[in-house]
Write a protein that holds these residues in place. Sequence first.
Motif, PDB file in Angstrom:
ATOM      1  N   GLU A 129      -9.081   6.978  -0.247  1.00 59.96           N
ATOM      2  CA  GLU A 129      -9.134   8.418  -0.043  1.00 59.96           C
ATOM      3  C   GLU A 129      -7.659   8.899  -1.010  1.00 59.96           C
ATOM      4  O   GLU A 129      -7.104  10.017  -0.567  1.00 59.96           O
ATOM      5  CB  GLU A 129      -8.942   8.646   1.384  1.00 59.96           C
ATOM      6  N   THR A 130      -6.843   7.867  -1.410  1.00 68.75           N
ATOM      7  CA  THR A 130      -5.334   8.225  -1.578  1.00 68.75           C
ATOM      8  C   THR A 130      -5.551   8.637  -3.138  1.00 68.75           C
ATOM      9  O   THR A 130      -6.023   7.829  -4.034  1.00 68.75           O
ATOM     10  CB  THR A 130      -4.566   7.090  -1.416  1.00 68.75           C
ATOM     11  N   SER A 131      -4.792   9.749  -3.473  1.00 72.88           N
ATOM     12  CA  SER A 131      -4.950  10.350  -4.766  1.00 72.88           C
ATOM     13  C   SER A 131      -3.784   9.528  -5.601  1.00 72.88           C
ATOM     14  O   SER A 131      -2.796   9.185  -5.293  1.00 72.88           O
ATOM     15  CB  SER A 131      -4.867  11.694  -4.895  1.00 72.88           C
ATOM     16  N   LEU A 136      -3.719   1.606  -3.864  1.00 73.85           N
ATOM     17  CA  LEU A 136      -4.148   2.976  -3.271  1.00 73.85           C
ATOM     18  C   LEU A 136      -5.630   3.042  -2.517  1.00 73.85           C
ATOM     19  O   LEU A 136      -6.634   2.298  -3.015  1.00 73.85           O
ATOM     20  CB  LEU A 136      -4.522   3.730  -4.308  1.00 73.85           C
ATOM     21  N   ASN A 137      -5.658   3.213  -1.172  1.00 74.93           N
ATOM     22  CA  ASN A 137      -6.894   3.300  -0.508  1.00 74.93           C
ATOM     23  C   ASN A 137      -7.744   4.389  -1.369  1.00 74.93           C
ATOM     24  O   ASN A 137      -7.299   5.100  -2.181  1.00 74.93           O
ATOM     25  CB  ASN A 137      -6.710   3.746   0.710  1.00 74.93           C
ATOM     26  N   GLU A 180       0.140   4.009   1.234  1.00 77.11           N
ATOM     27  CA  GLU A 180       0.033   4.840   2.425  1.00 77.11           C
ATOM     28  C   GLU A 180       1.145   4.370   3.415  1.00 77.11           C
ATOM     29  O   GLU A 180       1.352   5.264   4.478  1.00 77.11           O
ATOM     30  CB  GLU A 180      -1.400   4.594   2.957  1.00 77.11           C
ATOM     31  N   HIS A 203       0.645  -1.304  -0.157  1.00 70.67           N
ATOM     32  CA  HIS A 203      -0.001  -0.065   0.142  1.00 70.67           C
ATOM     33  C   HIS A 203       0.881   1.230  -0.085  1.00 70.67           C
ATOM     34  O   HIS A 203       1.831   1.384   0.719  1.00 70.67           O
ATOM     35  CB  HIS A 203      -0.914  -0.028   1.269  1.00 70.67           C
TER      36      HIS A 203
END
Length: 218
Positions: free
Chosen positions: A116-118, A113-114, A90, A88
């Motif tokens: 919320e992750t751009s 990518l979660n 993040e 990940h």
Amino acid sequence: MKIAPSILSCDFSRLGEEIGAVNEGGADWIHVDVMDGHFVPNITIGPVITRGARCSTDLPLDVHLMIETPERYLQSFAEAGATFMTVHAEVCPDLMATVGQIHSLGVKAGVALNPETSLEEMDDVLGELDLLVIMSVNPGFGGQAYIPGSTEKVAEARRLLDRYGSPAELEVDGGVDANNAADLQSAGASVLVAGSAIYGHPEGPGAGVRTIREALLS
Ligand code: DX5
Ligand code: ZN
């Protein structure tokens, strides 16, 4: 389009048979969800079960590491038989180095990518990736509802990969089923992960794979 059943939703008392059933249904990869109780609230599979999965099939093992400091465990999962290892973004302060470490172990490298992750700031590493994973639920549990905005993010990821001429696979993970499979295909996904839609299918996991396949545009 590749279909990668997530064994997270299978009956682990019959792991080999459950993998055999999706193999018979036409699965392309087996998706292995590794969770550590830190990066996500749940604890699931480690290298031992991954090795068990490896011994049950010749299909590629797509190992999704939802764990902190994945660098510490890459060698173990490589030795357990991973074909792809996905970390990940993040939790990787130096994503390029982690991707390099995966490659040095002779394994294909993915980044997830979660929701919320751009996708911004992925530019540097895109050219190095074998797999880009767009999470369409917040990771941690199978059986969650698909987050609708994910389809547009998949389309954006497709444009980005094409702009870089990247041959990386584009995978969508979370809440995928026969209802959204064709839209994800149109958005440019090349791999669909599905857990509950496949292992929860009333006619069994083989039918679960076939139902998603039949929903795709030919
Ligand atoms: C979510 C996992 C997914 C999930 C897929 O944290 O990474 O792979 O288990 O399962 P479904 O298809 O049930 O959302
Ligand atoms: Zn996953």
